[in-house]
Design an enzyme around this catalytic site. Sequence first.
Site, PDB file in Angstrom:
ATOM      1  N   GLN A  47      -3.238   2.705   9.652  1.00  0.00           N
ATOM      2  CA  GLN A  47      -1.747   2.870   9.028  1.00  0.00           C
ATOM      3  C   GLN A  47      -0.921   3.814  10.040  1.00  0.00           C
ATOM      4  O   GLN A  47       0.232   3.504  10.040  1.00  0.00           O
ATOM      5  CB  GLN A  47      -2.019   3.344   7.610  1.00  0.00           C
ATOM      6  CG  GLN A  47      -2.401   2.607   6.455  1.00  0.00           C
ATOM      7  CD  GLN A  47      -3.986   2.785   6.410  1.00  0.00           C
ATOM      8  OE1 GLN A  47      -4.640   3.079   7.175  1.00  0.00           O
ATOM      9  NE2 GLN A  47      -4.499   2.474   5.182  1.00  0.00           N
ATOM     10  N   ARG A  56      -6.727  -0.627  -7.577  1.00  0.00           N
ATOM     11  CA  ARG A  56      -7.275   0.539  -6.510  1.00  0.00           C
ATOM     12  C   ARG A  56      -7.183   1.761  -7.444  1.00  0.00           C
ATOM     13  O   ARG A  56      -6.093   2.118  -8.279  1.00  0.00           O
ATOM     14  CB  ARG A  56      -6.112   0.729  -5.613  1.00  0.00           C
ATOM     15  CG  ARG A  56      -6.195  -0.529  -4.523  1.00  0.00           C
ATOM     16  CD  ARG A  56      -5.244  -0.185  -3.329  1.00  0.00           C
ATOM     17  NE  ARG A  56      -6.146   0.818  -2.332  1.00  0.00           N
ATOM     18  CZ  ARG A  56      -5.508   1.429  -1.326  1.00  0.00           C
ATOM     19  NH1 ARG A  56      -4.309   1.289  -0.986  1.00  0.00           N
ATOM     20  NH2 ARG A  56      -6.304   2.209  -0.425  1.00  0.00           N
ATOM     21  N   ASN A  63      -5.604  12.478  -0.803  1.00  0.00           N
ATOM     22  CA  ASN A  63      -4.705  11.801   0.313  1.00  0.00           C
ATOM     23  C   ASN A  63      -5.696  10.930   1.214  1.00  0.00           C
ATOM     24  O   ASN A  63      -7.060  11.120   1.298  1.00  0.00           O
ATOM     25  CB  ASN A  63      -3.720  12.530   0.940  1.00  0.00           C
ATOM     26  CG  ASN A  63      -2.883  11.704   1.904  1.00  0.00           C
ATOM     27  OD1 ASN A  63      -2.057  10.807   1.135  1.00  0.00           O
ATOM     28  ND2 ASN A  63      -2.462  12.289   3.140  1.00  0.00           N
ATOM     29  N   LYS A  64      -5.175  10.058   2.153  1.00  0.00           N
ATOM     30  CA  LYS A  64      -6.096   9.210   3.040  1.00  0.00           C
ATOM     31  C   LYS A  64      -7.094  10.020   3.599  1.00  0.00           C
ATOM     32  O   LYS A  64      -6.785  11.385   4.179  1.00  0.00           O
ATOM     33  CB  LYS A  64      -4.980   8.706   4.104  1.00  0.00           C
ATOM     34  CG  LYS A  64      -5.714   8.025   5.065  1.00  0.00           C
ATOM     35  CD  LYS A  64      -6.405   6.765   4.663  1.00  0.00           C
ATOM     36  CE  LYS A  64      -5.674   5.758   3.682  1.00  0.00           C
ATOM     37  NZ  LYS A  64      -6.650   5.074   2.972  1.00  0.00           N
ATOM     38  N   ALA A  85       0.724   4.987  -2.396  1.00  0.00           N
ATOM     39  CA  ALA A  85       0.813   5.407  -3.829  1.00  0.00           C
ATOM     40  C   ALA A  85       2.078   4.831  -4.556  1.00  0.00           C
ATOM     41  O   ALA A  85       2.024   3.971  -5.494  1.00  0.00           O
ATOM     42  CB  ALA A  85       0.765   6.782  -3.911  1.00  0.00           C
ATOM     43  N   ARG A 140       0.698  -1.237   0.006  1.00  0.00           N
ATOM     44  CA  ARG A 140      -0.076   0.086  -0.032  1.00  0.00           C
ATOM     45  C   ARG A 140       0.938   1.256  -0.006  1.00  0.00           C
ATOM     46  O   ARG A 140       2.089   1.016   0.213  1.00  0.00           O
ATOM     47  CB  ARG A 140      -0.936  -0.100   1.219  1.00  0.00           C
ATOM     48  CG  ARG A 140      -0.240  -0.314   2.581  1.00  0.00           C
ATOM     49  CD  ARG A 140      -0.672   0.499   3.572  1.00  0.00           C
ATOM     50  NE  ARG A 140      -0.611   1.961   3.639  1.00  0.00           N
ATOM     51  CZ  ARG A 140       0.722   2.451   3.852  1.00  0.00           C
ATOM     52  NH1 ARG A 140       1.849   2.004   4.010  1.00  0.00           N
ATOM     53  NH2 ARG A 140       0.523   3.788   3.469  1.00  0.00           N
ATOM     54  N   ASP A 169      -2.018  10.664  -2.780  1.00  0.00           N
ATOM     55  CA  ASP A 169      -2.451   9.575  -3.745  1.00  0.00           C
ATOM     56  C   ASP A 169      -2.478  10.153  -5.140  1.00  0.00           C
ATOM     57  O   ASP A 169      -2.347   9.149  -6.226  1.00  0.00           O
ATOM     58  CB  ASP A 169      -3.534   8.925  -3.201  1.00  0.00           C
ATOM     59  CG  ASP A 169      -3.071   7.819  -2.035  1.00  0.00           C
ATOM     60  OD1 ASP A 169      -3.102   8.487  -0.923  1.00  0.00           O
ATOM     61  OD2 ASP A 169      -2.762   6.765  -2.218  1.00  0.00           O
TER      62      ASP A 169
END
Length: 333
Positions: free
Chosen positions: A189, A85, A240-241, A46, A44, A230
Amino acid sequence: MRTIEWRGDHAVLLDQTRLPHEVVTIDVRDVDTMIDAIERLAVRGAPAIGVAGAFGVAIAALRAEREGLPVTFVRAEAKRIAAARPTAVNLSWAVRRVLGRLHAGAAAVISEAVAISEEDVRANRALAHRGADLLEQLTHASPMRVHTHCNTGALACVEWGTGLGIVRVLHERGKLRSVTADETRPLLQGSRLTAFELTELGIDHQIVVDSAGPTVIARGLADVVVVGADRIAANGDVANKIGTYPLALAAARAGVPLVVAAPESTLDPATASGGDIEIEVRDEDEVLTLGGVATAPRGARALNLAFDVTPADLVTAIVTDRRVIRPAAGERP
Ligand code: MRU
């Protein structure tokens, strides 16, 4: 070892679903195993999934050569890999790049995939040093307190890291006081992976629940916020997350700089703005359970958005391996 590497005729990757308790690797010898690893976040981040995608195409190209399958087979496999993804642009970018060598045979595809992984290592080192220089200019706090989200370390890349790579350089320079890491629900994460890396590096840190992040910033407990990306749209909007956007709002309100660290391969000039970025929606069970135990009543539903978009005007700077872009000041990538 590296997070992901090529070994002769197959890929080996660290299974990040088992961290921090177990350090286990997966040998990837077929495309289905690679897609599964990408989908369940065994690999995981990017940059790392870009390399995983490239290695996946290399595996398909090797099989085609061995079994006398047509190039259309490899192209179909590449399409499946790229779709594993949707949000991180590095995946489709890397798959496209290695496909460009398909006419020259499997060996050429492998060497392009390995080149992408080596470039990732170099890019991260370069951006980490540029980012550390920038942070020293942006904040007068020395040593400084960094707030971060998700995992942008060696685990998210081939090695070294982007956002956490900057943190490592600051630490080496004696300019880092501590790191606050959001735990990063639902897959943790931050607490599982970022805290693991910081512990290994001997860097002082604390974990907060995601909803505490904006308050940490509002209370003056962070000198700078550093996150990864990402996909960065042509107008400077940053995907992003999930949970990055509230940090950006809090940082702007508090006058704390928000720095996005990403290699050039995360910039997507073909996507005009954040609204055009596909946001991955993941399985409801990731939200409704914790460690396999239900945390909501039977029948409850969840909306599991994996990423959010931070508008360009909230992004103080984007640091890449080549440059610094200042979206909040009107600069566009
Ligand atoms: O779902 P993940 O863990 O792959 O999400 C990762 C992130 O959002 C990272 O911040 C991003 O990929 C940058 S990693 C250098």
